[in-house]
Motif scaffolding. Structure first.
Motif, short mmCIF file in Angstrom:
data_model
loop_
_atom_site.label_atom_id
_atom_site.label_comp_id
_atom_site.label_asym_id
_atom_site.label_seq_id
_atom_site.Cartn_x
_atom_site.Cartn_y
_atom_site.Cartn_z
N GLN A 114 0.84 -1.19 0.00
CA GLN A 114 0.00 0.00 0.00
C GLN A 114 0.88 1.24 0.00
OE1 GLN A 114 -3.54 0.03 -0.01
NE2 GLN A 114 -3.20 2.19 -0.49
N LEU A 115 0.67 2.11 -0.98
CA LEU A 115 1.45 3.34 -1.08
C LEU A 115 0.83 4.42 -0.20
CD1 LEU A 115 2.15 3.33 -4.92
CD2 LEU A 115 3.65 2.59 -3.07
N PRO A 116 1.66 5.34 0.32
CA PRO A 116 1.15 6.37 1.23
C PRO A 116 0.22 7.36 0.54
CG PRO A 116 3.44 6.81 0.67
CD PRO A 116 3.12 5.46 0.12
N ASN A 117 -0.74 7.85 1.31
CA ASN A 117 -1.67 8.85 0.79
C ASN A 117 -0.95 10.18 0.57
OD1 ASN A 117 -4.03 7.22 0.87
ND2 ASN A 117 -4.17 7.53 3.08
N GLY A 118 -1.54 11.01 -0.28
CA GLY A 118 -1.02 12.35 -0.49
C GLY A 118 -0.22 12.52 -1.77
#
Length: 240
Positions: free
Chosen positions: A158-162
């Motif tokens: 899962q890649l970080p939000n933003g």
């Protein structure tokens, strides 16, 4: 508006002429300075203060011309782009863009296929241009399509939000010819700003040049909230 455009054009011509004259004067000054240094009397060298002051003056004029260029851009944007863009705040718009922001573990894009495709590949790229996900959609018909991404890369991480990610769509027809795929965003304009002389609008958290807007419509009104004291039957009647 015609007067403003004419004034901006005139100012641009003045700045261009001034820069040309400055270049000629500076070249002449350097040639004269070089000749003076070569032919100066070793027993009575020339005073360096004078040509240092001239260099400072030349630099000051150049900086003023650069300032004029910036002011011309601001005048042009204020007279057209920024005013038009501000009127878009609160409006629902479509704009050509391949960018989307990952928020709450999700990002969504829209794209339009000019014709039916037999081969269709959708890639998600990060800010550095690296491909983080590849999908082959089954819906290949002509027209508008929506692609939703869960924020996971090809390894399942899962890649970080933003982060802002870019969609790349590759489509081919039955003859192997490329099918034009146009990505676009559909959302509410929530902000307007100027960056480096360009007017940008914010849609779904992504900044997009305002001139990429292709359609504008009134924002859809939110349904009225149900009364806390209302019964399910009353809510149904209100909705009807």
């Amino acid at each position: 508006m015609a007067v403003d455009a004419t004034a901006a054009t005139g100012a641009g011509s003045t700045s261009a002429t001034g820069r040309s004259r400055l270049t000629e004067s500076f070249d002449t000054f350097l040639n004269l300075l070089t000749a003076q240094i070569k032919n100066q009397d070793p027993l009575s060298p020339m005073d360096s203060t004078q040509f240092t002051q001239q260099l400072v003056q030349m630099t000051g004029v150049e900086q003023q011309l650069l300032t004029n260029d910036l002011l011309e851009k601001l005048v042009g944007n204020t007279g057209s782009g920024i005013q038009t863009a501000v009127s878009l705040i609160g409006r629902q718009v479509n704009a050509t863009s391949a960018d989307a922001k990952l928020a709450a573990g999700k990002a969504e894009w829209n794209y339009k296929l000019a014709a039916e495709a037999t081969e269709l590949t959708v890639e998600v790229l990060d800010a550095k241009g690296n491909v983080v996900q590849v999908v082959k959609p089954t819906d290949k018909g002509a027209g508008d399509h929506t692609f939703s991404w869960n924020g996971k890369d090809r390894t399942g991480a899962q890649l970080p939000n933003g982060g802002t990610y870019t969609l790349r769509v590759t489509a081919k027809d039955s003859a192997g010819a490329a099918v034009v795929a146009t990505p676009f965003v559909d959302g509410l304009v929530t902000g307007v700003e100027q960056v480096d002389g360009k007017t940008l609008i914010t849609i779904n958290g992504v900044k997009i040049p305002w001139e990429r807007v292709t359609s504008i419509r009134q924002a859809e009104a939110a349904p009225p909230p149900a009364s806390a004291d209302a019964t399910p039957e009353e809510d149904t009647a209100l909705a009807a």
